[in-house]
Design an enzyme around this catalytic site. Structure first.
Site, PDB file in Angstrom:
ATOM      1  CE  LYS A   1      -1.897  -0.919   3.999  1.00  0.00           C
ATOM      2  NZ  LYS A   1      -1.330  -2.332   4.051  1.00  0.00           N
TER       3      LYS A   1
ATOM      4  NE  ARG B   1      -3.777  -0.991   9.945  1.00  0.00           N
ATOM      5  CZ  ARG B   1      -3.057  -0.549   9.377  1.00  0.00           C
ATOM      6  NH1 ARG B   1      -2.905   1.028   8.969  1.00  0.00           N
ATOM      7  NH2 ARG B   1      -1.776  -1.098   9.015  1.00  0.00           N
TER       8      ARG B   1
ATOM      9  NE  ARG C   1       7.357  -2.983   6.295  1.00  0.00           N
ATOM     10  CZ  ARG C   1       6.077  -2.493   6.326  1.00  0.00           C
ATOM     11  NH1 ARG C   1       5.539  -1.875   5.407  1.00  0.00           N
ATOM     12  NH2 ARG C   1       5.300  -3.014   7.248  1.00  0.00           N
TER      13      ARG C   1
ATOM     14  NE  ARG D   1       6.699  -0.500  10.394  1.00  0.00           N
ATOM     15  CZ  ARG D   1       5.707  -0.299   9.704  1.00  0.00           C
ATOM     16  NH1 ARG D   1       5.385  -0.011   8.634  1.00  0.00           N
ATOM     17  NH2 ARG D   1       4.461  -0.929  10.245  1.00  0.00           N
TER      18      ARG D   1
ATOM     19  NE  ARG E   1       2.002  -4.935  11.417  1.00  0.00           N
ATOM     20  CZ  ARG E   1       2.968  -4.405  10.697  1.00  0.00           C
ATOM     21  NH1 ARG E   1       3.936  -4.984  11.078  1.00  0.00           N
ATOM     22  NH2 ARG E   1       2.785  -3.653   9.752  1.00  0.00           N
TER      23      ARG E   1
END
Ligand code: ADP
Ligand code: ADP
Ligand code: ZN
Length: 214
Positions: free
Chosen positions: A13, A88, A127, A160, A171
């Site tokens: 996204k 969300r 990531r 992260r 998540r």
């Protein structure tokens, strides 16, 4: 053009939202980036949000809705915007619709970037995020020119805390339970566009542009 990006954590996204914001010259509004900036600055909001984020849980609706409603009312959003990471939950989507309706506006499109869960954990492990400007990279799929340094702003990149496999799985559960119902919510409004997020980034981008228009 008022666009919402939907999809699991790690679906791409943010990557696509940044490209679209550049193409259409409208702001990219990422609630995750806003929370991370608040955490970095040590604000009250940041302290509260961090408790939830570290556990892979959603920050409560009341901490995020007003923030976004105020943000999209700012002058630079007059020509549209791309919302990344918001809404969300169904209550967030309803609150956004209600706030827009009060000023005679509405969302134009919700773009769902589809990636199967089994790809997500490995994507997240690779990531790397810039705490300076919010840019995201991938050690294999989208590396920086210089290792560990942001191409855009020169700050150092981080893995992260919430991208650790354990937290990513949590998540994903939260996504399926609380966020995935938004797909039907926007489908019922006739606003849903679905794209395959498992193909290379430039192909995902082209598919979205074909839907949104040049
Ligand atoms: P990702 O890019 O992996 O989908 P984000 O950067 O959008 O993750 O969000 C990171 C975390 O910030 C989420 O796991 C959640 O705790 C919190 N967060 C971001 N946006 C929202 C929102 N709209 N509602 C509740 N929590 C949010
Ligand atoms: P989200 O905002 O949905 O959480 P990101 O845009 O941060 O997702 O992307 C998650 C990770 O996957 C990043 O490391 C990013 O560079 C990488 N990525 C994004 N799109 C693709 C793609 N189409 N193919 C491979 N990797 C991708
Ligand atoms: Zn940067």
């Amino acid at each position: 053009m008022k666009i919402i990006m939907l999809g699991a954590p790690g679906a791409g996204k943010g990557t696509q939202a940044k490209l679209l914001a550049e193409k259409y010259q409208i702001p990219h509004i990422s609630t995750g980036d806003i929370f991370r900036a608040n955490i970095k600055q040590g604000t009250e909001l940041g302290k509260k949000a961090k408790e939830y984020m570290d556990q892979g849980l959603l920050v409560p609706d009341e901490l995020v809705v007003d923030l976004v409603v105020d943000r999209v009312a700012q002058d630079d959003c007059a020509g549209g915007y791309i919302l990344d990471g918001f809404p969300r939950t169904i209550p967030q989507a309803e609150a956004l619709d209600a706030a827009l309706e009060r000023s005679g506006e509405q969302i134009d499109r919700a773009v769902d970037v589809e990636v199967a869960d089994e790809h997500i954990v490995s994507r997240m492990a690779g990531r790397r995020a810039c705490v300076g400007c919010g840019a995201t990279y991938h050690i294999q799929h989208n590396p920086t020119k210089e290792e560990g340094i942001c191409d855009h702003c020169g700050e150092t990149l981080i893995l992260r805390d919430d991208d650790q496999p354990e937290t990513v799985r949590k998540r994903l559960d939260v996504y399926h339970e609380q966020t995935q119902p938004l797909i039907d919510y926007y489908r019922a409004q006739g606003k849903l566009a679905e794209v395959d997020g498992a193909v290379p980034m430039d192909e995902v981008f082209d598919a979205i542009v074909r839907i949104l228009g040049e």
